[in-house]
Design a protein around this motif. Structure first.
Motif, PDB file in Angstrom:
ATOM      1  N   THR A  70       0.833  -1.200   0.000  1.00 14.99           N
ATOM      2  CA  THR A  70       0.000   0.000   0.000  1.00 14.99           C
ATOM      3  C   THR A  70       0.869   1.251   0.000  1.00 14.99           C
ATOM      4  N   GLY A  71       1.950   1.214   0.774  1.00 16.27           N
ATOM      5  CA  GLY A  71       2.865   2.341   0.819  1.00 16.27           C
ATOM      6  C   GLY A  71       3.518   2.589  -0.526  1.00 16.27           C
ATOM      7  N   HIS A  72       3.891   1.507  -1.221  1.00 17.42           N
ATOM      8  CA  HIS A  72       4.449   1.639  -2.568  1.00 17.42           C
ATOM      9  C   HIS A  72       3.510   2.448  -3.443  1.00 17.42           C
ATOM     10  N   PHE A  73       2.280   1.987  -3.488  1.00 20.87           N
ATOM     11  CA  PHE A  73       1.305   2.576  -4.405  1.00 20.87           C
ATOM     12  C   PHE A  73       1.005   4.021  -4.043  1.00 20.87           C
ATOM     13  N   PHE A  74       0.805   4.283  -2.768  1.00 20.09           N
ATOM     14  CA  PHE A  74       0.435   5.628  -2.331  1.00 20.09           C
ATOM     15  C   PHE A  74       1.542   6.626  -2.637  1.00 20.09           C
ATOM     16  N   SER A  75       2.791   6.231  -2.400  1.00 19.15           N
ATOM     17  CA  SER A  75       3.909   7.128  -2.648  1.00 19.15           C
ATOM     18  C   SER A  75       3.997   7.509  -4.122  1.00 19.15           C
ATOM     19  N   GLU A  76       3.881   6.520  -5.016  1.00 15.19           N
ATOM     20  CA  GLU A  76       3.962   6.805  -6.442  1.00 15.19           C
ATOM     21  C   GLU A  76       2.744   7.585  -6.940  1.00 15.19           C
ATOM     22  N   PHE A  77       1.590   7.290  -6.370  1.00 14.15           N
ATOM     23  CA  PHE A  77       0.365   7.986  -6.748  1.00 14.15           C
ATOM     24  C   PHE A  77       0.469   9.471  -6.421  1.00 14.15           C
ATOM     25  N   ILE A  78       0.899   9.784  -5.201  1.00 14.15           N
ATOM     26  CA  ILE A  78       1.009  11.177  -4.785  1.00 14.15           C
ATOM     27  C   ILE A  78       2.066  11.912  -5.608  1.00 14.15           C
ATOM     28  N   ALA A  79       3.212  11.273  -5.828  1.00 16.44           N
ATOM     29  CA  ALA A  79       4.279  11.909  -6.601  1.00 16.44           C
ATOM     30  C   ALA A  79       3.814  12.214  -8.025  1.00 16.44           C
ATOM     31  N   SER A  80       3.086  11.276  -8.627  1.00 19.99           N
ATOM     32  CA  SER A  80       2.593  11.480  -9.994  1.00 19.99           C
ATOM     33  C   SER A  80       1.537  12.575 -10.047  1.00 19.99           C
ATOM     34  N   ALA A  81       0.687  12.625  -9.024  1.00 23.75           N
ATOM     35  CA  ALA A  81      -0.354  13.655  -8.973  1.00 23.75           C
ATOM     36  C   ALA A  81       0.281  15.049  -8.871  1.00 23.75           C
ATOM     37  N   ILE A  82       1.309  15.179  -8.049  1.00 25.30           N
ATOM     38  CA  ILE A  82       2.005  16.463  -7.928  1.00 25.30           C
ATOM     39  C   ILE A  82       2.627  16.853  -9.264  1.00 25.30           C
ATOM     40  N   LEU A  83       3.253  15.882  -9.920  1.00 31.13           N
ATOM     41  CA  LEU A  83       3.889  16.148 -11.207  1.00 31.13           C
ATOM     42  C   LEU A  83       2.888  16.699 -12.215  1.00 31.13           C
ATOM     43  N   MET A  84       1.744  16.053 -12.354  1.00 27.09           N
ATOM     44  CA  MET A  84       0.769  16.475 -13.360  1.00 27.09           C
ATOM     45  C   MET A  84       0.128  17.798 -12.994  1.00 27.09           C
ATOM     46  N   PHE A  85      -0.132  18.010 -11.729  1.00 31.28           N
ATOM     47  CA  PHE A  85      -0.699  19.276 -11.268  1.00 31.28           C
ATOM     48  C   PHE A  85       0.214  20.436 -11.664  1.00 31.28           C
ATOM     49  N   VAL A  86       1.509  20.258 -11.436  1.00 36.92           N
ATOM     50  CA  VAL A  86       2.462  21.322 -11.738  1.00 36.92           C
ATOM     51  C   VAL A  86       2.625  21.498 -13.246  1.00 36.92           C
ATOM     52  N   ILE A  87       2.635  20.401 -13.995  1.00 44.92           N
ATOM     53  CA  ILE A  87       2.756  20.512 -15.453  1.00 44.92           C
ATOM     54  C   ILE A  87       1.613  21.335 -16.024  1.00 44.92           C
ATOM     55  N   PHE A  88       0.390  21.057 -15.579  1.00 44.50           N
ATOM     56  CA  PHE A  88      -0.753  21.839 -16.062  1.00 44.50           C
ATOM     57  C   PHE A  88      -0.626  23.299 -15.642  1.00 44.50           C
ATOM     58  N   ALA A  89      -0.128  23.547 -14.442  1.00 44.52           N
ATOM     59  CA  ALA A  89       0.047  24.927 -13.985  1.00 44.52           C
ATOM     60  C   ALA A  89       1.090  25.657 -14.827  1.00 44.52           C
ATOM     61  N   LEU A  90       2.184  24.995 -15.128  1.00 42.71           N
ATOM     62  CA  LEU A  90       3.254  25.628 -15.898  1.00 42.71           C
ATOM     63  C   LEU A  90       2.830  25.943 -17.326  1.00 42.71           C
ATOM     64  N   ASN A  91       1.910  25.146 -17.862  1.00 46.07           N
ATOM     65  CA  ASN A  91       1.462  25.345 -19.241  1.00 46.07           C
ATOM     66  C   ASN A  91       0.197  26.197 -19.352  1.00 46.07           C
ATOM     67  N   ASP A  92      -0.320  26.644 -18.239  1.00 48.87           N
ATOM     68  CA  ASP A  92      -1.563  27.418 -18.228  1.00 48.87           C
ATOM     69  C   ASP A  92      -1.247  28.908 -18.384  1.00 48.87           C
ATOM     70  N   GLU A  93      -1.365  29.399 -19.615  1.00 46.48           N
ATOM     71  CA  GLU A  93      -1.088  30.813 -19.859  1.00 46.48           C
ATOM     72  C   GLU A  93      -2.164  31.716 -19.263  1.00 46.48           C
ATOM     73  N   GLY A  94      -3.306  31.149 -18.921  1.00 44.69           N
ATOM     74  CA  GLY A  94      -4.347  31.921 -18.267  1.00 44.69           C
ATOM     75  C   GLY A  94      -4.071  32.125 -16.789  1.00 44.69           C
ATOM     76  N   ASN A  95      -3.096  31.424 -16.277  1.00 45.28           N
ATOM     77  CA  ASN A  95      -2.699  31.583 -14.881  1.00 45.28           C
ATOM     78  C   ASN A  95      -1.438  32.453 -14.850  1.00 45.28           C
ATOM     79  N   LEU A  96      -0.290  31.867 -14.694  1.00 43.35           N
ATOM     80  CA  LEU A  96       0.966  32.606 -14.784  1.00 43.35           C
ATOM     81  C   LEU A  96       1.785  32.060 -15.943  1.00 43.35           C
ATOM     82  N   GLY A  97       1.907  30.740 -15.990  1.00 44.28           N
ATOM     83  CA  GLY A  97       2.605  30.099 -17.098  1.00 44.28           C
ATOM     84  C   GLY A  97       4.106  30.325 -17.035  1.00 44.28           C
ATOM     85  N   ALA A  98       4.857  29.324 -17.478  1.00 43.35           N
ATOM     86  CA  ALA A  98       6.314  29.422 -17.427  1.00 43.35           C
ATOM     87  C   ALA A  98       6.935  29.653 -18.789  1.00 43.35           C
ATOM     88  N   GLY A  99       6.157  29.477 -19.860  1.00 39.88           N
ATOM     89  CA  GLY A  99       6.671  29.726 -21.198  1.00 39.88           C
ATOM     90  C   GLY A  99       7.915  28.919 -21.496  1.00 39.88           C
TER      91      GLY A  99
END
Length: 234
Positions: free
Chosen positions: A94-123
């Protein structure tokens, strides 16, 4: 970071789970996903083969012979961890799965934020920002499972290590941990992307910003358009 810069013409897709989340939440064509996923997997396999070819002599010496190839948990001189991730001995399934799940969720959340020109965007600084993101994920979550948040980066090299003599232990290690980096990143990335769209994103290309949170679109049902002159709720 360098991989994202190099693959910019294809959309900087180097992770099958990230590509999958873009198909679900950003209208990336589903017909392209198999091609991207296979390409990413083959890239990981090629990289692992190159590393092995370069360090084979050193591995022979460290392991104790040309025919000695071991993975963490089965030897004090294991080198299997060079190619793919193996969890810490104290980790539960369970710990294996939870750790990878959370890490992947953070990764995707940030990727969408970085590519969102309607927010701040990183260009053009998006790859550099991703470097710090993945560095942070590794620092916070990497010790337990090696933060295997990319199927291509983990399963591809794992398959190569099996082919070059590390044996069935590459699948058995960590109580058959190998399936976690395959499944968890897909669920985690999709969940992380959904969180960003649910609370921050306002673009119309996300199903979250369509009637009923995109459920009709997901299952192929038609969505009745509002009458002319009326206002939509989204």
């Amino acid at each position: 970071m360098l991989g994202v810069y190099v693959s910019g013409t294809s959309g900087s897709h180097i992770n099958p789970a990230v590509t999958f989340a873009n198909c679900v939440l950003r209208k990336f064509p589903w017909r392209k996903w198999p091609v991207y996923a296979v390409s990413q997997l083959l890239g990981g396999m090629c990289a692992a083969a190159i590393i092995y070819g370069n360090y084979k002599s050193a591995i022979d010496v460290y392991e104790g012979g040309r025919n000695m190839r071991t993975v963490p948990g089965y030897s004090d001189t294991a080198t299997g961890g060079i190619f793919c991730t193996y969890p810490a001995e104290f980790m539960t399934r369970t710990g294996h799965f939870f750790s990878e799940f959370i890490a992947s969720a953070i990764l995707m959340f940030v990727i969408f934020a970085l590519n969102d020109e309607g927010n701040l965007g990183a260009g053009p600084f998006t790859p550099l920002a991703l470097f710090f993101t993945i560095f942070g994920i590794g620092a916070c979550f990497g010790w337990e499972t090696g933060y295997a948040i990319n199927l291509a980066r983990d399963f591809g090299p794992r398959l190569v290590s099996y082919m070059i003599g590390y044996g069935p232990e590459v699948w058995r290690a960590g109580n058959y941990y190998f399936w976690v980096p395959i499944v968890a990143p897909f669920l985690g990335c999709t969940f992380g992307g959904w969180l960003y769209d649910m609370f921050l994103y306002v673009g119309a290309d996300s199903p979250v910003n369509t009637p009923y949170l995109g459920l009709p679109r997901l299952i192929g049902l038609p969505v009745r358009k509002p009458h002319e002159g009326s206002q939509s709720c989204v």
